[in-house]
Enzyme design. Sequence first.
Site, PDB file in Angstrom:
ATOM      1  N   HIS A  61       0.641  -1.137  -0.053  1.00 29.29           N
ATOM      2  CA  HIS A  61       0.060   0.131  -0.042  1.00 29.29           C
ATOM      3  C   HIS A  61       0.832   1.375  -0.184  1.00 29.29           C
ATOM      4  O   HIS A  61       0.264   2.441  -0.170  1.00 29.29           O
ATOM      5  CB  HIS A  61      -0.875  -0.030   1.293  1.00 29.29           C
ATOM      6  CG  HIS A  61      -2.016  -1.070   1.274  1.00 29.29           C
ATOM      7  ND1 HIS A  61      -2.928  -1.265   0.256  1.00 29.29           N
ATOM      8  CD2 HIS A  61      -2.334  -1.678   2.156  1.00 29.29           C
ATOM      9  CE1 HIS A  61      -3.474  -2.195   0.394  1.00 29.29           C
ATOM     10  NE2 HIS A  61      -3.425  -2.659   1.663  1.00 29.29           N
TER      11      HIS A  61
ATOM     12  N   ASP B 218      -2.967 -10.808  -2.299  1.00 28.28           N
ATOM     13  CA  ASP B 218      -3.614 -10.144  -0.879  1.00 28.28           C
ATOM     14  C   ASP B 218      -4.991  -9.683  -1.182  1.00 28.28           C
ATOM     15  O   ASP B 218      -5.362  -9.411  -2.269  1.00 28.28           O
ATOM     16  CB  ASP B 218      -2.845  -8.802  -0.650  1.00 28.28           C
ATOM     17  CG  ASP B 218      -2.944  -8.347   0.861  1.00 28.28           C
ATOM     18  OD1 ASP B 218      -2.241  -8.682   1.814  1.00 28.28           O
ATOM     19  OD2 ASP B 218      -3.998  -7.750   0.955  1.00 28.28           O
TER      20      ASP B 218
ATOM     21  N   HIS C 284      -6.447  -7.035  -0.337  1.00 30.68           N
ATOM     22  CA  HIS C 284      -6.612  -5.782  -0.624  1.00 30.68           C
ATOM     23  C   HIS C 284      -5.637  -5.249  -1.840  1.00 30.68           C
ATOM     24  O   HIS C 284      -4.931  -5.975  -2.186  1.00 30.68           O
ATOM     25  CB  HIS C 284      -6.164  -4.839   0.733  1.00 30.68           C
ATOM     26  CG  HIS C 284      -6.492  -5.116   1.896  1.00 30.68           C
ATOM     27  ND1 HIS C 284      -6.064  -5.898   3.120  1.00 30.68           N
ATOM     28  CD2 HIS C 284      -7.601  -4.673   2.541  1.00 30.68           C
ATOM     29  CE1 HIS C 284      -6.994  -6.173   3.844  1.00 30.68           C
ATOM     30  NE2 HIS C 284      -7.806  -5.343   3.695  1.00 30.68           N
TER      31      HIS C 284
ATOM     32  N   ASP D 158      -4.615 -12.650   3.730  1.00 27.86           N
ATOM     33  CA  ASP D 158      -5.853 -12.200   4.178  1.00 27.86           C
ATOM     34  C   ASP D 158      -7.055 -12.406   3.516  1.00 27.86           C
ATOM     35  O   ASP D 158      -8.190 -12.031   3.899  1.00 27.86           O
ATOM     36  CB  ASP D 158      -5.804 -10.781   4.686  1.00 27.86           C
ATOM     37  CG  ASP D 158      -5.163  -9.660   3.641  1.00 27.86           C
ATOM     38  OD1 ASP D 158      -4.880 -10.375   2.396  1.00 27.86           O
ATOM     39  OD2 ASP D 158      -4.762  -8.585   4.084  1.00 27.86           O
TER      40      ASP D 158
END
Length: 307
Positions: free
Chosen positions: A126, A163, A165, A244
């Site tokens: 990120h 991931d 995200h 995740d």
Amino acid sequence: METLYITHPACRLHEMGDWHPESPQRLDAVSDQLVASGLMGFLVPQQARPAQAADVLRIHTADYLDFLRRHAPAQGHFPLDPDTVMNPHTLDAAWAAAGAGLTALDEILAGEAQTAFCAIRPPGHHARPGQALGFCFFNNVAIAARYALDRHGLERVAIVDFDVHHGNGTEESFMHEDRVMMCSFYQYPLFPDTRQENLGPNMINVPVDAYSDGQVVRDIVTSRWLPALRRFQPQLVLISAGFDAHREDDMGSLKLVEADYAWITQRLVEVAAESAQGRIVSFLEGGYDLSALGRSAVAHVRALGGY
């Protein structure tokens, strides 16, 4: 060849508060499960050499690096945003996490190893060129990709991010870099709520709905990722390995299981064998249910090394 297992003690000293899901216990969960599975005995442990400023500045701005240095606390915590917090050890951990990939690349591109798993934190995907975000300070995988291009002279590097995200920082770093192809899926809407339209042909980043399961993801890999990767013919594959998206992890709402992570990794091993001399470096990103994280990391590393 054996698989490198790269970490650093500083990665366990960074913490953002007892309440925070991105905790040092995540690394313990991975290493404990690798030991319990018997896999650790097949891996080659190595301590990361911390990155240097010149390495980080290939991705991040000088103003951002100066900002982090100025705000690193001598004690206690300093919040950069409500979720991304520095303690006195955060910068040491971030330098080590960024350096893990560089350590792996130097070994692999010298022919001393073929694959590596970097058990590191803080995570990185990120982190934007000028902003910490989503528990991330330095974009570890992006720094490694740029190092492979600029220092080792590679011409085509693939980054694969699984991931839950969106790897927005990685996408931003390479959206206009035709020497890098990025492939990902990510739950949308979900933090960081970024969804670029009209991505270039080097960005195969596919949003998926909440509650999508492993078959949805396997279909994306088969129909979207693999044809693009094979056309691209990467000389190196880098993986942002976030776990995740597991069905037991409440950070997202996808429904992957360990077998899905193993299957994805096996497909990437096949791609790397075709054009990259088998060279893969994997970086730990997310994964916050400790049991699911450890089990998924075992499945991933087993497939990565062919154990």
